[in-house]
Write a protein that holds these residues in place. Sequence first.
Motif, PDB file in Angstrom:
ATOM      1  N   LEU A  63       9.400   3.621  11.471  1.00  0.00           N
ATOM      2  CA  LEU A  63       8.446   2.643  12.013  1.00  0.00           C
ATOM      3  C   LEU A  63       7.559   2.044  10.926  1.00  0.00           C
ATOM      4  O   LEU A  63       7.123   0.899  11.025  1.00  0.00           O
ATOM      5  CB  LEU A  63       7.562   3.299  13.079  1.00  0.00           C
ATOM      6  CG  LEU A  63       8.151   3.316  14.499  1.00  0.00           C
ATOM      7  CD1 LEU A  63       7.513   4.412  15.340  1.00  0.00           C
ATOM      8  CD2 LEU A  63       7.938   1.964  15.189  1.00  0.00           C
ATOM      9  N   LEU A  64       7.273   2.831   9.889  1.00  0.00           N
ATOM     10  CA  LEU A  64       6.326   2.372   8.855  1.00  0.00           C
ATOM     11  C   LEU A  64       6.990   1.705   7.659  1.00  0.00           C
ATOM     12  O   LEU A  64       6.320   1.051   6.867  1.00  0.00           O
ATOM     13  CB  LEU A  64       5.472   3.546   8.360  1.00  0.00           C
ATOM     14  CG  LEU A  64       4.540   4.168   9.396  1.00  0.00           C
ATOM     15  CD1 LEU A  64       3.741   5.302   8.744  1.00  0.00           C
ATOM     16  CD2 LEU A  64       3.599   3.137   9.992  1.00  0.00           C
TER      17      LEU A  64
ATOM     18  N   ALA B  58      -9.791  11.562  12.625  1.00  0.00           N
ATOM     19  CA  ALA B  58      -9.184  10.427  11.917  1.00  0.00           C
ATOM     20  C   ALA B  58     -10.251   9.608  11.196  1.00  0.00           C
ATOM     21  O   ALA B  58     -10.118   9.282  10.008  1.00  0.00           O
ATOM     22  CB  ALA B  58      -8.423   9.546  12.907  1.00  0.00           C
ATOM     23  N   GLN B  59     -11.325   9.294  11.913  1.00  0.00           N
ATOM     24  CA  GLN B  59     -12.387   8.466  11.334  1.00  0.00           C
ATOM     25  C   GLN B  59     -13.050   9.178  10.151  1.00  0.00           C
ATOM     26  O   GLN B  59     -13.348   8.565   9.129  1.00  0.00           O
ATOM     27  CB  GLN B  59     -13.424   8.164  12.415  1.00  0.00           C
ATOM     28  CG  GLN B  59     -14.412   7.078  12.036  1.00  0.00           C
ATOM     29  CD  GLN B  59     -13.750   5.718  11.955  1.00  0.00           C
ATOM     30  OE1 GLN B  59     -13.130   5.268  12.905  1.00  0.00           O
ATOM     31  NE2 GLN B  59     -13.865   5.061  10.811  1.00  0.00           N
TER      32      GLN B  59
ATOM     33  N   PHE C  39       6.258  -1.798   6.394  1.00  0.00           N
ATOM     34  CA  PHE C  39       4.854  -2.187   6.220  1.00  0.00           C
ATOM     35  C   PHE C  39       4.163  -1.529   5.031  1.00  0.00           C
ATOM     36  O   PHE C  39       3.172  -2.035   4.535  1.00  0.00           O
ATOM     37  CB  PHE C  39       4.081  -1.890   7.513  1.00  0.00           C
ATOM     38  CG  PHE C  39       4.624  -2.658   8.681  1.00  0.00           C
ATOM     39  CD1 PHE C  39       4.220  -3.963   8.893  1.00  0.00           C
ATOM     40  CD2 PHE C  39       5.587  -2.110   9.510  1.00  0.00           C
ATOM     41  CE1 PHE C  39       4.749  -4.706   9.931  1.00  0.00           C
ATOM     42  CE2 PHE C  39       6.128  -2.845  10.558  1.00  0.00           C
ATOM     43  CZ  PHE C  39       5.706  -4.143  10.764  1.00  0.00           C
ATOM     44  N   TYR C  40       4.673  -0.371   4.619  1.00  0.00           N
ATOM     45  CA  TYR C  40       4.059   0.364   3.507  1.00  0.00           C
ATOM     46  C   TYR C  40       5.153   0.848   2.556  1.00  0.00           C
ATOM     47  O   TYR C  40       6.319   0.952   2.933  1.00  0.00           O
ATOM     48  CB  TYR C  40       3.307   1.598   4.026  1.00  0.00           C
ATOM     49  CG  TYR C  40       2.185   1.337   4.995  1.00  0.00           C
ATOM     50  CD1 TYR C  40       1.058   0.597   4.621  1.00  0.00           C
ATOM     51  CD2 TYR C  40       2.226   1.851   6.287  1.00  0.00           C
ATOM     52  CE1 TYR C  40       0.011   0.383   5.516  1.00  0.00           C
ATOM     53  CE2 TYR C  40       1.182   1.643   7.190  1.00  0.00           C
ATOM     54  CZ  TYR C  40       0.087   0.906   6.789  1.00  0.00           C
ATOM     55  OH  TYR C  40      -0.949   0.689   7.677  1.00  0.00           O
TER      56      TYR C  40
ATOM     57  N   ASP D 119      -6.694   4.666   5.083  1.00  0.00           N
ATOM     58  CA  ASP D 119      -6.369   4.482   6.499  1.00  0.00           C
ATOM     59  C   ASP D 119      -5.552   5.680   6.949  1.00  0.00           C
ATOM     60  O   ASP D 119      -4.636   6.121   6.233  1.00  0.00           O
ATOM     61  CB  ASP D 119      -5.522   3.211   6.703  1.00  0.00           C
ATOM     62  CG  ASP D 119      -6.334   1.950   6.473  1.00  0.00           C
ATOM     63  OD1 ASP D 119      -7.548   1.968   6.738  1.00  0.00           O
ATOM     64  OD2 ASP D 119      -5.742   0.953   6.012  1.00  0.00           O
ATOM     65  N   TYR D 120      -5.857   6.208   8.131  1.00  0.00           N
ATOM     66  CA  TYR D 120      -4.992   7.216   8.749  1.00  0.00           C
ATOM     67  C   TYR D 120      -4.223   6.530   9.870  1.00  0.00           C
ATOM     68  O   TYR D 120      -4.837   5.894  10.740  1.00  0.00           O
ATOM     69  CB  TYR D 120      -5.812   8.387   9.321  1.00  0.00           C
ATOM     70  CG  TYR D 120      -5.008   9.234  10.290  1.00  0.00           C
ATOM     71  CD1 TYR D 120      -4.031  10.108   9.814  1.00  0.00           C
ATOM     72  CD2 TYR D 120      -5.190   9.123  11.657  1.00  0.00           C
ATOM     73  CE1 TYR D 120      -3.263  10.851  10.693  1.00  0.00           C
ATOM     74  CE2 TYR D 120      -4.423   9.867  12.546  1.00  0.00           C
ATOM     75  CZ  TYR D 120      -3.466  10.731  12.066  1.00  0.00           C
ATOM     76  OH  TYR D 120      -2.693  11.459  12.936  1.00  0.00           O
ATOM     77  N   VAL D 121      -2.911   6.621   9.855  1.00  0.00           N
ATOM     78  CA  VAL D 121      -2.116   5.988  10.915  1.00  0.00           C
ATOM     79  C   VAL D 121      -1.133   6.990  11.511  1.00  0.00           C
ATOM     80  O   VAL D 121      -0.540   7.807  10.801  1.00  0.00           O
ATOM     81  CB  VAL D 121      -1.376   4.717  10.421  1.00  0.00           C
ATOM     82  CG1 VAL D 121      -2.373   3.721   9.829  1.00  0.00           C
ATOM     83  CG2 VAL D 121      -0.285   5.021   9.422  1.00  0.00           C
ATOM     84  N   ALA D 122      -1.003   6.929  12.815  1.00  0.00           N
ATOM     85  CA  ALA D 122      -0.118   7.826  13.567  1.00  0.00           C
ATOM     86  C   ALA D 122       0.790   6.940  14.419  1.00  0.00           C
ATOM     87  O   ALA D 122       0.514   6.701  15.590  1.00  0.00           O
ATOM     88  CB  ALA D 122      -0.951   8.762  14.438  1.00  0.00           C
ATOM     89  N   PRO D 123       1.865   6.430  13.816  1.00  0.00           N
ATOM     90  CA  PRO D 123       2.638   5.378  14.492  1.00  0.00           C
ATOM     91  C   PRO D 123       3.284   5.812  15.798  1.00  0.00           C
ATOM     92  O   PRO D 123       3.632   4.959  16.607  1.00  0.00           O
ATOM     93  CB  PRO D 123       3.701   4.992  13.448  1.00  0.00           C
ATOM     94  CG  PRO D 123       3.759   6.145  12.507  1.00  0.00           C
ATOM     95  CD  PRO D 123       2.390   6.736  12.480  1.00  0.00           C
TER      96      PRO D 123
ATOM     97  N   ARG E 292      -9.682  11.084  17.415  1.00  0.00           N
ATOM     98  CA  ARG E 292     -10.250   9.874  16.821  1.00  0.00           C
ATOM     99  C   ARG E 292     -11.355  10.238  15.821  1.00  0.00           C
ATOM    100  O   ARG E 292     -11.481   9.623  14.771  1.00  0.00           O
ATOM    101  CB  ARG E 292     -10.811   9.000  17.948  1.00  0.00           C
ATOM    102  CG  ARG E 292     -10.976   7.566  17.568  1.00  0.00           C
ATOM    103  CD  ARG E 292     -11.567   6.753  18.689  1.00  0.00           C
ATOM    104  NE  ARG E 292     -10.768   6.790  19.919  1.00  0.00           N
ATOM    105  CZ  ARG E 292     -10.987   5.985  20.957  1.00  0.00           C
ATOM    106  NH1 ARG E 292     -11.953   5.092  20.904  1.00  0.00           N
ATOM    107  NH2 ARG E 292     -10.237   6.075  22.034  1.00  0.00           N
TER     108      ARG E 292
ATOM    109  N   SER F 221       1.724   7.816  18.017  1.00  0.00           N
ATOM    110  CA  SER F 221       0.748   8.334  18.976  1.00  0.00           C
ATOM    111  C   SER F 221       0.690   7.503  20.247  1.00  0.00           C
ATOM    112  O   SER F 221       0.132   7.945  21.246  1.00  0.00           O
ATOM    113  CB  SER F 221      -0.628   8.502  18.348  1.00  0.00           C
ATOM    114  OG  SER F 221      -1.282   7.278  18.294  1.00  0.00           O
TER     115      SER F 221
ATOM    116  N   GLU G 155     -10.797   8.984   7.158  1.00  0.00           N
ATOM    117  CA  GLU G 155     -10.817   7.628   6.598  1.00  0.00           C
ATOM    118  C   GLU G 155     -12.106   7.370   5.814  1.00  0.00           C
ATOM    119  O   GLU G 155     -12.080   6.829   4.712  1.00  0.00           O
ATOM    120  CB  GLU G 155     -10.669   6.597   7.729  1.00  0.00           C
ATOM    121  CG  GLU G 155      -9.283   6.628   8.354  1.00  0.00           C
ATOM    122  CD  GLU G 155      -9.103   5.630   9.489  1.00  0.00           C
ATOM    123  OE1 GLU G 155     -10.108   5.196  10.090  1.00  0.00           O
ATOM    124  OE2 GLU G 155      -7.941   5.279   9.777  1.00  0.00           O
TER     125      GLU G 155
ATOM    126  N   MET H 289       0.837  -1.195   0.000  1.00  0.00           N
ATOM    127  CA  MET H 289       0.000   0.000   0.000  1.00  0.00           C
ATOM    128  C   MET H 289       0.872   1.244   0.000  1.00  0.00           C
ATOM    129  O   MET H 289       1.894   1.306   0.672  1.00  0.00           O
ATOM    130  CB  MET H 289      -0.904  -0.005   1.247  1.00  0.00           C
ATOM    131  CG  MET H 289      -2.077  -0.981   1.140  1.00  0.00           C
ATOM    132  SD  MET H 289      -3.074  -1.074   2.670  1.00  0.00           S
ATOM    133  CE  MET H 289      -1.980  -2.065   3.710  1.00  0.00           C
TER     134      MET H 289
END
Lengths: 199, 199
Positions: free
Chosen positions: B19-20, B116-117, B23-24, B126-130, B113, B132, B120, B1
Amino acid sequence: MECGLLFSGGKDSSLAALLLEEFYDVTLVTAHVGVTDDWEHAREAAESLGFAFEAIELDGDVADEAVEVMREDGFPRAGIQQVHEAALEAVAADYDVVADGTRRDDRVPTVSRAVAQSLEDRHGVDYVAPLSGFGRGAVDRLVEENLVVESGPSEAIPKGDYETELRARIRQRWGESVVDEVFPDHEQTRVVGRAGPDA
Amino acid sequence: MECGLLFSGGKDSSLAALLLEEFYDVTLVTAHVGVTDDWEHAREAAESLGFAFEAIELDGDVADEAVEVMREDGFPRAGIQQVHEAALEAVAADYDVVADGTRRDDRVPTVSRAVAQSLEDRHGVDYVAPLSGFGRGAVDRLVEENLVVESGPSEAIPKGDYETELRARIRQRWGESVVDEVFPDHEQTRVVGRAGPDA
């Protein structure tokens, strides 16, 4: 730095482990309360992922206080939260970094900023929740790409989480009908390996 | 992704990228408002870390609305928050996953939240905040082990964050005294490379 990550064998704590493994010496830690041997399912999952594993037995009072709260509430949340916080305390005593797999939209267990800061200050550790900035959709997509998971109703999927043991303790004390009162039916998952070309 | 991570060249967004990256497919994205070329400092930092980079120019109205809010408040927070949310929207239009480097204890920008929702749901991302789920101490220790950073007063460290450009826009419109009113002195950091044996 030595990181103890609270681990149930489920997809959230497994994915949390993958996120942290480049940054810490991660040991997957399963807390149990001495009621059943279900923590061994978590050990199997940890082995399948290639991580070090430790089981920590919490004081028996932790389970009994939790199941009393759960029976009184008619819901498992507050009791599970109590056990989770006791488990964080136990890990904080032995590791530099304490971690768990709580997600952005988890309702229980949750670790507030105040609880996190208190844990850090009292034990001189870092508390990290690598999935707390990921929602359910993002977690599901990452799990699909990175883990092999089996799923089914809670009672059919052997896991090493507190729920399994707390159900057993409630059954011992008050019988199956109270288990059904406290725990609504829901799907569980258990990780059985890594996905993809490295698997 | 494909993941677009909002990137200033600072330590938080750099650590978020590390961190990401497993995965992406991570692209570091610097949003700017067309006032200065300071986003090029972020490009240099992205290159030093070995990531793909994209600069996105936000609509000029975003900056002007933000500096008006900041002047009225006498504080930068609400204006910076507005620009950050506009930048998230811009990234969400082009990527599968939108990310930023917000920490557990950040006061601004923050992404609730609900925000973020909403992001999305409206964009199908997807919203990601690694970061947080990481506090300041945990971030500092990971930065020390994984990045090479230079630090100093805000005005001495060239960065690609909104603050640099918003300061310039305020200076253009109302002069230096308003910049000093809105922005209290604080230390800035800029990442200049990776640390450790892989560097």
